[in-house]
Design a protein around this motif. Structure first.
Motif, PDB file in Angstrom:
ATOM      1  N   VAL A  21       0.863  -1.175   0.000  1.00 20.90           N
ATOM      2  CA  VAL A  21       0.000   0.000   0.000  1.00 20.90           C
ATOM      3  C   VAL A  21       0.902   1.229   0.000  1.00 20.90           C
ATOM      4  O   VAL A  21       1.794   1.336   0.849  1.00 20.90           O
ATOM      5  N   ALA A  23       2.352   4.676   0.929  1.00 22.74           N
ATOM      6  CA  ALA A  23       2.252   5.505   2.124  1.00 22.74           C
ATOM      7  C   ALA A  23       3.027   6.791   1.876  1.00 22.74           C
ATOM      8  O   ALA A  23       4.072   6.793   1.226  1.00 22.74           O
ATOM      9  N   TYR A  24       2.509   7.881   2.404  1.00 22.64           N
ATOM     10  CA  TYR A  24       3.105   9.202   2.190  1.00 22.64           C
ATOM     11  C   TYR A  24       3.350   9.878   3.531  1.00 22.64           C
ATOM     12  O   TYR A  24       2.592   9.688   4.480  1.00 22.64           O
ATOM     13  N   ASP A  25       4.398  10.685   3.597  1.00 24.86           N
ATOM     14  CA  ASP A  25       4.653  11.435   4.818  1.00 24.86           C
ATOM     15  C   ASP A  25       3.756  12.673   4.853  1.00 24.86           C
ATOM     16  O   ASP A  25       2.969  12.909   3.933  1.00 24.86           O
ATOM     17  N   TYR A  36       8.716   1.543   5.972  1.00 20.49           N
ATOM     18  CA  TYR A  36       7.394   1.695   6.606  1.00 20.49           C
ATOM     19  C   TYR A  36       7.468   1.560   8.118  1.00 20.49           C
ATOM     20  O   TYR A  36       6.910   2.372   8.841  1.00 20.49           O
ATOM     21  N   LEU A  40       6.470   4.842  10.003  1.00 19.46           N
ATOM     22  CA  LEU A  40       5.077   4.883  10.433  1.00 19.46           C
ATOM     23  C   LEU A  40       4.860   4.443  11.882  1.00 19.46           C
ATOM     24  O   LEU A  40       3.727   4.421  12.344  1.00 19.46           O
ATOM     25  N   VAL A  45      -2.948   6.567  11.001  1.00 24.70           N
ATOM     26  CA  VAL A  45      -3.087   6.526   9.547  1.00 24.70           C
ATOM     27  C   VAL A  45      -4.544   6.373   9.136  1.00 24.70           C
ATOM     28  O   VAL A  45      -5.373   5.873   9.891  1.00 24.70           O
ATOM     29  N   LEU A  47      -6.465   4.548   6.032  1.00 20.26           N
ATOM     30  CA  LEU A  47      -6.155   3.564   5.011  1.00 20.26           C
ATOM     31  C   LEU A  47      -7.393   3.243   4.192  1.00 20.26           C
ATOM     32  O   LEU A  47      -8.453   2.947   4.744  1.00 20.26           O
TER      33      LEU A  47
END
Length: 57
Positions: A21, A23-25, A36, A40, A45, A47
């Motif tokens: 998946v 994921a962005y900061d 991750y 994270l 989060v 999702l």
């Protein structure tokens, strides 16, 4: 990867396609899957995902 799950994951790779998946900061930069866990940890989060199951019959 945890050593105790390595065999099961290898067996699943023969029948399943795993797609990480994205994921962005907080700045919108893509986080690489291999970071991750570090990036994270303790994050809250949101999702969204789709799960597709294709039957062989």
């Amino acid at each position: 990867m945890h050593e105790e799950t390595r065999t099961e994951l290898q067996e699943l790779s023969a029948t399943h396609c795993v797609v990480p998946v994205p994921a962005y900061d907080v700045k919108g930069n893509l986080i690489k899957p291999d970071t991750y866990r570090r990036s994270l940890e303790d994050a809250i989060v949101e999702l969204h995902f789709n799960l597709t199951h294709l039957s062989s019959s």
